[in-house]
Design a protein around this motif. Sequence first.
Motif, PDB file in Angstrom:
ATOM      1  N   LEU A 174     -82.694   9.730 -21.481  1.00  0.00           N
ATOM      2  CA  LEU A 174     -82.679  10.853 -22.651  1.00  0.00           C
ATOM      3  C   LEU A 174     -81.499  10.684 -23.525  1.00  0.00           C
ATOM      4  CD1 LEU A 174     -83.248  13.706 -20.006  1.00  0.00           C
ATOM      5  CD2 LEU A 174     -84.854  12.998 -21.975  1.00  0.00           C
ATOM      6  N   ALA A 175     -80.370  10.303 -23.173  1.00  0.00           N
ATOM      7  CA  ALA A 175     -79.117  10.027 -23.754  1.00  0.00           C
ATOM      8  C   ALA A 175     -79.462   9.032 -24.985  1.00  0.00           C
ATOM      9  CB  ALA A 175     -78.027   9.672 -23.051  1.00  0.00           C
ATOM     10  N   GLY A 176     -80.279   7.992 -24.419  1.00  0.00           N
ATOM     11  CA  GLY A 176     -80.762   6.858 -25.494  1.00  0.00           C
ATOM     12  C   GLY A 176     -81.424   7.376 -26.576  1.00  0.00           C
ATOM     13  N   GLN A 177     -82.678   8.372 -26.131  1.00  0.00           N
ATOM     14  CA  GLN A 177     -83.428   8.721 -27.153  1.00  0.00           C
ATOM     15  C   GLN A 177     -82.609   9.771 -28.151  1.00  0.00           C
ATOM     16  OE1 GLN A 177     -87.095  10.665 -25.564  1.00  0.00           O
ATOM     17  NE2 GLN A 177     -86.840   9.612 -23.808  1.00  0.00           N
ATOM     18  N   ILE A 178     -81.709  10.537 -27.503  1.00  0.00           N
ATOM     19  CA  ILE A 178     -80.785  11.304 -28.239  1.00  0.00           C
ATOM     20  C   ILE A 178     -80.171  10.723 -29.655  1.00  0.00           C
ATOM     21  CG2 ILE A 178     -78.857  13.139 -28.178  1.00  0.00           C
ATOM     22  CD1 ILE A 178     -80.119  13.984 -25.782  1.00  0.00           C
ATOM     23  N   VAL A 179     -79.416   9.572 -29.013  1.00  0.00           N
ATOM     24  CA  VAL A 179     -78.624   8.817 -29.928  1.00  0.00           C
ATOM     25  C   VAL A 179     -79.498   7.974 -30.977  1.00  0.00           C
ATOM     26  CG1 VAL A 179     -77.006   6.693 -30.020  1.00  0.00           C
ATOM     27  CG2 VAL A 179     -76.651   8.216 -28.087  1.00  0.00           C
ATOM     28  N   HIS A 213     -87.190  13.471 -46.550  1.00  0.00           N
ATOM     29  CA  HIS A 213     -86.004  13.196 -45.560  1.00  0.00           C
ATOM     30  C   HIS A 213     -85.633  14.234 -44.828  1.00  0.00           C
ATOM     31  CE1 HIS A 213     -86.326   8.944 -47.192  1.00  0.00           C
ATOM     32  NE2 HIS A 213     -86.068   9.700 -48.573  1.00  0.00           N
ATOM     33  N   GLY A 214     -85.327  15.496 -45.564  1.00  0.00           N
ATOM     34  CA  GLY A 214     -84.781  16.727 -45.210  1.00  0.00           C
ATOM     35  C   GLY A 214     -85.672  17.144 -43.960  1.00  0.00           C
ATOM     36  N   ASP A 215     -87.285  16.934 -44.056  1.00  0.00           N
ATOM     37  CA  ASP A 215     -88.184  17.449 -43.075  1.00  0.00           C
ATOM     38  C   ASP A 215     -87.949  16.565 -41.844  1.00  0.00           C
ATOM     39  OD1 ASP A 215     -88.970  19.254 -44.832  1.00  0.00           O
ATOM     40  OD2 ASP A 215     -90.755  18.108 -45.419  1.00  0.00           O
ATOM     41  N   SER A 242     -79.013   8.582 -35.058  1.00  0.00           N
ATOM     42  CA  SER A 242     -79.053   7.440 -35.914  1.00  0.00           C
ATOM     43  C   SER A 242     -80.132   7.435 -36.920  1.00  0.00           C
ATOM     44  CB  SER A 242     -79.118   6.127 -35.382  1.00  0.00           C
ATOM     45  OG  SER A 242     -78.996   5.089 -35.961  1.00  0.00           O
ATOM     46  N   GLU A 243     -81.181   7.972 -36.493  1.00  0.00           N
ATOM     47  CA  GLU A 243     -82.421   7.954 -37.727  1.00  0.00           C
ATOM     48  C   GLU A 243     -81.929   9.088 -38.714  1.00  0.00           C
ATOM     49  OE1 GLU A 243     -85.987   8.166 -39.497  1.00  0.00           O
ATOM     50  OE2 GLU A 243     -85.089   6.406 -38.453  1.00  0.00           O
ATOM     51  N   ASN A 244     -81.321  10.377 -38.010  1.00  0.00           N
ATOM     52  CA  ASN A 244     -80.760  11.325 -39.183  1.00  0.00           C
ATOM     53  C   ASN A 244     -79.869  10.630 -40.057  1.00  0.00           C
ATOM     54  OD1 ASN A 244     -82.487  13.202 -38.220  1.00  0.00           O
ATOM     55  ND2 ASN A 244     -80.923  14.159 -36.895  1.00  0.00           N
ATOM     56  N   GLU A 292     -71.515  20.950 -39.115  1.00  0.00           N
ATOM     57  CA  GLU A 292     -70.364  20.560 -40.334  1.00  0.00           C
ATOM     58  C   GLU A 292     -70.549  19.349 -41.236  1.00  0.00           C
ATOM     59  OE1 GLU A 292     -66.422  20.506 -38.597  1.00  0.00           O
ATOM     60  OE2 GLU A 292     -66.481  22.159 -37.553  1.00  0.00           O
ATOM     61  N   GLY A 293     -71.735  18.631 -40.721  1.00  0.00           N
ATOM     62  CA  GLY A 293     -71.809  17.046 -41.449  1.00  0.00           C
ATOM     63  C   GLY A 293     -73.406  17.135 -41.547  1.00  0.00           C
ATOM     64  N   LEU A 294     -74.577  17.194 -40.780  1.00  0.00           N
ATOM     65  CA  LEU A 294     -75.832  16.866 -40.928  1.00  0.00           C
ATOM     66  C   LEU A 294     -76.482  17.874 -41.774  1.00  0.00           C
ATOM     67  CD1 LEU A 294     -78.061  14.981 -40.467  1.00  0.00           C
ATOM     68  CD2 LEU A 294     -78.577  15.990 -38.434  1.00  0.00           C
TER      69      LEU A 294
END
Length: 160
Positions: free
Chosen positions: A64-69, A102-104, A73-75, A146-148
């Motif tokens: 799960l952590a790998g999928q999240i990371v 890209h926003g979607d 990264s894709e974002n 604050e970023g994405l």
Amino acid sequence: MNSLQGSGLSTFLKRLSIRFRLAGIMGMVVVMVLVGTAIGMGGLYVTSKDMAMLYNSRLEPINLAGQIVGLMSENQTQVALAVQHDPNSPFAALHDHPVSKHGDTIAANRDKITLLWDQFKRIEIPPEAQDAATAFSEARTRFVNEGLMPAAQALQAADY
């Protein structure tokens, strides 16, 4: 008083033919093989249950952590690709789709990450990993808030 004399076991075995003796030995071998097989199958069953528990407690959180990371990264990649939509960018001509694509993707990935994180939180993890999970959750919340998301909103407004 020897029990093997006269009508004892020795006399009984001597009266049996070789054929019956071999059949008896083969029968004992078959019984031993069946008992050994039953013991082995029982051990495999217990091992299988233990491996499933090990997977659920140790490897599933890592997956799960790998999928999240990967989605995070894709974002970041989607933000970089969206910046290339700037009309002053030499790469703008390569993008024949709206910047909203890209926003979607960013929003969809954010939602997938939230679902994966909810799954992660339902798994019982060791106490030493719990501190890291809490720190990750706080860092992710800050990164998104604050970023994405501000970057995605600025890009939607064509503020490159």
